[in-house]
Design an enzyme around this catalytic site. Structure first.
Site, short mmCIF file in Angstrom:
data_model
loop_
_atom_site.label_atom_id
_atom_site.label_comp_id
_atom_site.label_asym_id
_atom_site.label_seq_id
_atom_site.Cartn_x
_atom_site.Cartn_y
_atom_site.Cartn_z
N GLU A 173 67.56 132.12 68.09
CA GLU A 173 67.01 133.45 67.85
C GLU A 173 66.41 134.03 69.13
OE1 GLU A 173 65.98 132.88 63.10
OE2 GLU A 173 64.54 132.25 64.63
N GLY A 179 44.17 124.33 56.93
CA GLY A 179 45.34 125.06 57.42
C GLY A 179 45.70 126.23 56.53
N GLY A 214 48.51 128.10 56.80
CA GLY A 214 49.93 128.43 56.86
C GLY A 214 50.50 128.63 55.47
N PHE A 215 51.79 128.50 55.35
CA PHE A 215 52.43 128.73 54.05
C PHE A 215 51.90 127.77 52.99
CE2 PHE A 215 55.67 130.52 56.92
CZ PHE A 215 55.82 131.77 56.33
N GLY A 216 51.79 126.48 53.31
CA GLY A 216 51.32 125.51 52.33
C GLY A 216 49.90 125.76 51.89
N ASP A 228 55.07 120.49 57.02
CA ASP A 228 55.80 119.78 58.07
C ASP A 228 55.35 118.34 58.24
OD1 ASP A 228 56.71 122.32 58.36
OD2 ASP A 228 56.07 122.60 60.43
N ALA A 230 59.49 126.73 56.00
CA ALA A 230 58.46 127.43 55.22
C ALA A 230 58.58 127.15 53.73
CB ALA A 230 58.56 128.94 55.48
#
Length: 455
Positions: free
Chosen positions: A176, A12, A14-16, A315, A326
């Site tokens: 949003e 992954g 993503g942020f991690g 997550d 995040a």
């Protein structure tokens, strides 16, 4: 363990995963980062891409480009599909459905979550979520396409249905989206049509709770409710979505009572998340416990019980009610990198300590909420603070500069510079990538039995 440098496999980007890989750059380890899209996506701004304020390039960056300075980090395109914890081997699938294997000494599972439809997967066909760039572009097509469709119709129920937008979920993403749709209709599109008045667009926000943004302080949720009301967003709280169709949505009050049906040709889903199938598979073969959403129970250092070589971050972590935001993923990635470095130095690992940096939600121009400990901001101050925080975490200096430019242009002229959408047509009977087949019209026509991507 291998005879050479420690092999760290990160699943992954993503942020991690990205923060872990960057922090291990230059260490005496061999890092492989596997991602099904080969790019890092700034998910908190996906809705701005969907509503035409930002482009794909402003909220995403090639992982290969981002990690090029770190010569010990390899980036690969692929989707994790099978794990053999005894052999410490992972099988990944290429986009053409062929497979390859990767061996590891340390495994970092950072594959994130997907949209949850609570047992009604058939809703996904008519109500896209907000998790990927594909989702954002699909929503952009539906939003702007709805106004174009309405322009071709005479006054009446059909036109009204195309000008009605239903958003499920009153969390930050739902709020949003709802706010941006109304702002888009009342500012960017207000004077561009001849047969319709975009300001007549009806936006309805549905949620099962008693108020929007229930994770925020009560005074901020009240302000959010007031701002949405002034924007013209209708809020239907305390309801369950019981049906989604191409021409509308049905909700049932949680307190009982008759079901309510709304004619809406655009339904957007932000109501929940669940673990991707690979995460559930990994938990099973690792013998790990999971909660109802598929989050994996971990030790204090974020490792799977009985498997000190396997970390779970972001997550997917099922411990201490860690939030799916995040900041948690970033801090988790940095923690794992620190653990690997401490292993190399022969030092004991430290437990993971999450530092809550607060929550933020953007509603409309000049209106955002920020909550960080005792600090609570709203209105213009919250809007400015929101912008500063999001710019700080965007990857790449060029992305930051272009994003600021787009925001300033939107503020000054009320226009949205990235409104182009495509209808998704293709000249071949099948997509070249197996896991994208579900997006092909021929596959969609098969309904709920159509092939679904595995994560």
């Amino acid at each position: 363990m291998s005879d050479g440098p420690t092999r760290v496999l990160i699943l992954g980007g993503g942020f991690g995963g990205l923060f872990c890989a960057r922090r291990l750059g230059g260490a005496d380890v061999e890092v492989t980062l596997l991602d099904r899209a080969a790019c890092h996506v700034f998910q908190p701004l996906l809705y701005q891409c969907a509503t035409g304020t930002l482009s794909i390039g402003q909220i995403s960056r090639s992982l290969r480009e981002e990690l090029a300075p770190h010569r010990n980090v390899t980036t690969l395109l692929g989707q994790a599909c099978d794990l053999d914890p005894e052999a410490r081997r992972l099988t990944a699938r290429r986009p053409d459905d062929t497979t390859f294997t990767l061996d590891y000494d340390v495994l970092v599972i950072a594959v994130g979550m997907r949209q949850a439809y609570f047992g009604h997967e058939e809703f996904a066909q008519w109500a896209p979520g907000m998790k990927t760039l594909d989702d954002a572009l699909s929503i952009r097509r539906r939003l702007y396409g709805a106004f174009e469709m309405a322009e071709t119709l005479p006054p009446g129920p059909d036109r009204d249905a195309w000008l009605t937008f239903a958003v499920t979920g009153g969390g930050p993403t739902g709020v949003e989206l709802a706010g941006q749709i109304r702002e888009m209709a009342t500012r960017a599109l207000a004077n561009e049509f001849h047969s319709i008045n975009p300001e007549d667009a009806r936006v309805i926000l549905f949620d099962g709770g008693t108020c929007v943004l229930k994770s925020f302080a009560p005074d901020l949720t009240h302000k959010a409710t007031d701002i949405l009301t002034r924007l013209g967003v209708e809020q239907r709280m305390g309801v369950h979505v019981t049906d989604v169709r191409p021409d509308g949505i049905t909700v049932t009050p949680k307190s009982g009572g008759a079901a309510e049906t709304y004619a809406a040709r655009t339904v957007l889903w932000t109501a929940g998340v669940e673990a991707v199938p690979f995460a559930r598979h990994a938990a099973e073969v690792l013998g790990a416990n999971t909660d109802g959403a598929g989050r994996i129970a971990v030790e204090a250092d974020l490792t799977v019980p009985g498997h000190p070589e396997v970390f779970v971050i972001g997550d997917l972590v099922g411990r201490d009610h860690l939030p799916g935001v995040a900041e948690n993923a970033m801090q988790g990635g940095l923690h794992v990198a620190a653990c690997v470095r401490r292993d190399l130095a022969g030092k004991p690992r430290k437990p993971y300590r999450y530092r809550d940096l607060g929550s933020a939600a953007y509603i409309s121009r000049g209106h955002a909420l920020l909550q960080a400990g005792p600090v609570k901001l709203s209105g213009v101050l919250g809007w400015i603070a929101w912008g500063v925080i999001h710019i700080a975490f965007l990857t790449g200096v060029q992305n930051r500069a272009s994003t600021v430019t787009s925001w300033l242009a939107t503020i000054a002229r009320a226009n949205r510079t990235d409104r182009t959408f495509i209808l998704g047509a293709t000249t071949s009977p099948e997509h070249p990538y197996d896991w994208m087949k579900v997006t092909h019209p021929n596959m969609v026509a098969h309904g709920p039995d159509a092939e679904k991507p595995t994560d």
